[in-house]
Design a protein around this motif. Structure first.
Motif, PDB file in Angstrom:
ATOM      1  N   LEU A   1      -1.948  -2.028 -13.821  1.00  0.00           N
ATOM      2  CA  LEU A   1      -2.052  -3.477 -13.951  1.00  0.00           C
ATOM      3  C   LEU A   1      -2.573  -4.105 -12.658  1.00  0.00           C
ATOM      4  O   LEU A   1      -2.090  -3.807 -11.569  1.00  0.00           O
ATOM      5  N   SER A   2      -3.547  -4.995 -12.797  1.00  0.00           N
ATOM      6  CA  SER A   2      -4.044  -5.726 -11.633  1.00  0.00           C
ATOM      7  C   SER A   2      -3.066  -6.856 -11.294  1.00  0.00           C
ATOM      8  O   SER A   2      -2.204  -7.215 -12.108  1.00  0.00           O
ATOM      9  N   ASP A   3      -3.204  -7.423 -10.113  1.00  0.00           N
ATOM     10  CA  ASP A   3      -2.341  -8.540  -9.722  1.00  0.00           C
ATOM     11  C   ASP A   3      -2.522  -9.715 -10.687  1.00  0.00           C
ATOM     12  O   ASP A   3      -1.553 -10.392 -11.046  1.00  0.00           O
ATOM     13  N   GLU A   4      -3.748  -9.935 -11.113  1.00  0.00           N
ATOM     14  CA  GLU A   4      -4.021 -11.023 -12.055  1.00  0.00           C
ATOM     15  C   GLU A   4      -3.331 -10.787 -13.395  1.00  0.00           C
ATOM     16  O   GLU A   4      -2.754 -11.714 -13.984  1.00  0.00           O
ATOM     17  N   GLN A   5      -3.368  -9.535 -13.880  1.00  0.00           N
ATOM     18  CA  GLN A   5      -2.705  -9.214 -15.146  1.00  0.00           C
ATOM     19  C   GLN A   5      -1.192  -9.365 -15.036  1.00  0.00           C
ATOM     20  O   GLN A   5      -0.546  -9.898 -15.948  1.00  0.00           O
ATOM     21  N   LYS A   6      -0.638  -8.921 -13.903  1.00  0.00           N
ATOM     22  CA  LYS A   6       0.811  -9.056 -13.716  1.00  0.00           C
ATOM     23  C   LYS A   6       1.229 -10.521 -13.681  1.00  0.00           C
ATOM     24  O   LYS A   6       2.233 -10.914 -14.296  1.00  0.00           O
ATOM     25  N   LYS A   7       0.458 -11.351 -12.999  1.00  0.00           N
ATOM     26  CA  LYS A   7       0.780 -12.776 -12.942  1.00  0.00           C
ATOM     27  C   LYS A   7       0.669 -13.404 -14.334  1.00  0.00           C
ATOM     28  O   LYS A   7       1.485 -14.256 -14.709  1.00  0.00           O
ATOM     29  N   SER A   8      -0.315 -12.972 -15.085  1.00  0.00           N
ATOM     30  CA  SER A   8      -0.502 -13.499 -16.436  1.00  0.00           C
ATOM     31  C   SER A   8       0.687 -13.161 -17.329  1.00  0.00           C
ATOM     32  O   SER A   8       1.185 -14.006 -18.079  1.00  0.00           O
ATOM     33  N   LEU A   9       1.175 -11.927 -17.230  1.00  0.00           N
ATOM     34  CA  LEU A   9       2.329 -11.520 -18.025  1.00  0.00           C
ATOM     35  C   LEU A   9       3.598 -12.224 -17.569  1.00  0.00           C
ATOM     36  O   LEU A   9       4.402 -12.697 -18.393  1.00  0.00           O
ATOM     37  N   GLU A  10       3.797 -12.295 -16.270  1.00  0.00           N
ATOM     38  CA  GLU A  10       5.008 -12.932 -15.739  1.00  0.00           C
ATOM     39  C   GLU A  10       5.056 -14.415 -16.100  1.00  0.00           C
ATOM     40  O   GLU A  10       6.131 -14.983 -16.305  1.00  0.00           O
ATOM     41  N   ALA A  11       3.882 -15.052 -16.210  1.00  0.00           N
ATOM     42  CA  ALA A  11       3.832 -16.459 -16.618  1.00  0.00           C
ATOM     43  C   ALA A  11       4.312 -16.641 -18.056  1.00  0.00           C
ATOM     44  O   ALA A  11       4.758 -17.733 -18.436  1.00  0.00           O
ATOM     45  N   LYS A  12       4.248 -15.569 -18.848  1.00  0.00           N
ATOM     46  CA  LYS A  12       4.737 -15.595 -20.230  1.00  0.00           C
ATOM     47  C   LYS A  12       6.187 -15.118 -20.334  1.00  0.00           C
ATOM     48  O   LYS A  12       6.713 -14.970 -21.438  1.00  0.00           O
ATOM     49  N   GLY A  13       6.811 -14.876 -19.186  1.00  0.00           N
ATOM     50  CA  GLY A  13       8.196 -14.426 -19.196  1.00  0.00           C
ATOM     51  C   GLY A  13       8.367 -12.924 -19.306  1.00  0.00           C
ATOM     52  O   GLY A  13       9.496 -12.431 -19.465  1.00  0.00           O
ATOM     53  N   VAL A  14       7.263 -12.174 -19.243  1.00  0.00           N
ATOM     54  CA  VAL A  14       7.321 -10.717 -19.342  1.00  0.00           C
ATOM     55  C   VAL A  14       7.630 -10.127 -17.965  1.00  0.00           C
ATOM     56  O   VAL A  14       6.977 -10.466 -16.975  1.00  0.00           O
ATOM     57  N   VAL A  15       8.608  -9.247 -17.895  1.00  0.00           N
ATOM     58  CA  VAL A  15       8.973  -8.579 -16.646  1.00  0.00           C
ATOM     59  C   VAL A  15       8.145  -7.308 -16.504  1.00  0.00           C
ATOM     60  O   VAL A  15       8.047  -6.516 -17.449  1.00  0.00           O
ATOM     61  N   VAL A  16       7.537  -7.119 -15.336  1.00  0.00           N
ATOM     62  CA  VAL A  16       6.752  -5.914 -15.058  1.00  0.00           C
ATOM     63  C   VAL A  16       7.489  -5.074 -14.026  1.00  0.00           C
ATOM     64  O   VAL A  16       7.847  -5.555 -12.953  1.00  0.00           O
ATOM     65  N   ASN A  17       7.718  -3.809 -14.369  1.00  0.00           N
ATOM     66  CA  ASN A  17       8.404  -2.881 -13.459  1.00  0.00           C
ATOM     67  C   ASN A  17       7.533  -1.631 -13.319  1.00  0.00           C
ATOM     68  O   ASN A  17       7.308  -0.928 -14.307  1.00  0.00           O
ATOM     69  N   GLU A  18       7.047  -1.365 -12.118  1.00  0.00           N
ATOM     70  CA  GLU A  18       6.154  -0.237 -11.889  1.00  0.00           C
ATOM     71  C   GLU A  18       6.870   0.985 -11.318  1.00  0.00           C
ATOM     72  O   GLU A  18       6.246   1.962 -10.938  1.00  0.00           O
ATOM     73  N   GLN A  19       8.198   0.938 -11.288  1.00  0.00           N
ATOM     74  CA  GLN A  19       8.970   2.101 -10.834  1.00  0.00           C
ATOM     75  C   GLN A  19       8.896   3.249 -11.843  1.00  0.00           C
ATOM     76  O   GLN A  19       8.598   3.042 -13.026  1.00  0.00           O
ATOM     77  N   THR A  20       9.251   4.420 -11.375  1.00  0.00           N
ATOM     78  CA  THR A  20       9.394   5.563 -12.267  1.00  0.00           C
ATOM     79  C   THR A  20      10.657   5.393 -13.102  1.00  0.00           C
ATOM     80  O   THR A  20      11.716   5.025 -12.586  1.00  0.00           O
ATOM     81  N   VAL A  21      10.544   5.634 -14.400  1.00  0.00           N
ATOM     82  CA  VAL A  21      11.708   5.596 -15.294  1.00  0.00           C
ATOM     83  C   VAL A  21      12.401   6.945 -15.196  1.00  0.00           C
ATOM     84  O   VAL A  21      11.792   7.983 -15.481  1.00  0.00           O
ATOM     85  N   SER A  22      13.661   6.953 -14.809  1.00  0.00           N
ATOM     86  CA  SER A  22      14.377   8.220 -14.650  1.00  0.00           C
ATOM     87  C   SER A  22      15.084   8.650 -15.930  1.00  0.00           C
ATOM     88  O   SER A  22      15.190   9.850 -16.213  1.00  0.00           O
TER      89      SER A  22
END
Length: 302
Positions: free
Chosen positions: A177-198
């Motif tokens: 995800l680009s910074d622009e895409q992340k900001k676009s999603l977060e503006a819609k209330g979507v949480v973005v987590n780029e960590q590894t899922v354990s």
């Protein structure tokens, strides 16, 4: 005995191809190893008159209908190799049998490769799925997690907002995800987590929480995983069939591959969208091409 056509694969594409060719009075060998990709799925959706049917029930009904036609034979076995011969194609199975046909349809589908995340497999097909069109309705308005490790993640996130506004998007350590895409999603209330899922935590197939590499957890009741899809038709690799950009077999739009007499139907060609209705329709179209080609050949000979 030389069949008119061998169909390799007993999913919706192969079964619908067998139905069409059986009704065209063609001698068909429908070969299947009884290992469907959707075996873990509790129900299949989006196919009119069959919405909510279990994969097992779908196959039972389909085989019952197809085998009403006396020229269709069902052979349950594992294919070891497929070779081009003068009369068409020769198929060799794990029992040492040799089966020949004038034409051959590959309808073997795809194999899913899931992320190696602890706790995923007991939940997959029960509260974690891969297709929003198939299972989004059942998870509507729930707190959902999406794990996607490819550039498709942004599209997936936007699409899932149709079913739930409570989304956590996980790239499992990747940075698609680009910074622009992340900001676009977060503006819609979507949480973005780029960590590894354990790990995924749940009970009796029901997701309860997702744990990340740093030890943090989020509560979720369902979600979607984007598996990698790979070819299962390795028995024809030596035939050097032309491939398309997605890795499927290139066709002329009617199922004909680059090798005369060899056809493909369903997911084995297109990869997406992976739904019963698409695969069945493609099986029907390819079967009509097979019958047309056989008819033209016979008309010229006789």
């Amino acid at each position: 005995m030389i069949y008119d056509c061998i169909i390799v694969g007993g999913g919706p594409a192969g079964l619908n191809a067998a139905l069409v060719l059986g009704r065209a009075r063609r001698k068909i060998a429908l070969i299947d190893n009884n290992q469907p990709r959707n075996a873990v799925t509790h129900a299949s959706h989006g196919f009119i008159t069959r919405d909510g049917v279990t994969p097992a029930e779908f196959r039972r009904i389909a085989y019952e209908e197809v085998l009403r036609y006396p020229s269709v034979e069902h052979i349950q076995t594992e294919i070891i190799s497929i070779n081009k011969i003068d009369s068409g194609f020769a198929v060799h199975d794990s029992f040492g049998r040799h089966i020949e046909a004038r034409r051959l349809i590959l309808a073997t589908g795809l194999k899913e490769v899931l992320p190696e995340i602890e706790g995923l497999r007991p939940l997959y097909g029960k509260s974690l799925f891969n297709c929003p069109y198939c299972d989004g309705w059942e998870l509507r308005d729930q707190p959902l997690v999406v794990v996607c490790e490819n550039p498709h993640v942004f599209h997936m996130a936007k699409m899932l907002l149709n079913w739930s506004k409570d989304l956590v998007i996980c790239t499992n350590g990747k940075t698609f995800l680009s910074d622009e895409q992340k900001k676009s999603l977060e503006a819609k209330g979507v949480v973005v987590n780029e960590q590894t899922v354990s790990s995924f935590m749940g009970h009796d197939g029901q997701l309860q929480a997702v744990r990340f590499a740093d030890g943090t957890e989020i509560l979720r009741t369902g979600g979607f995983i984007s598996p990698n899809l790979i070819q299962t038709a390795s028995m024809v690799d030596h035939l050097t069939v032309e491939r398309n950009n997605s890795g499927g077999f290139s066709t002329d739009g009617s199922g004909r591959t680059s090798i005369p007499g060899l056809y493909s139907a369903g997911d084995v060609s297109y990869f997406m969208p992976s739904q019963l209705v698409f695969a069945a329709a493609d099986g029907s179209r390819t079967a009509m091409s097979v019958n047309m080609d056989l008819t033209e050949e016979e008309f010229e000979l006789f």
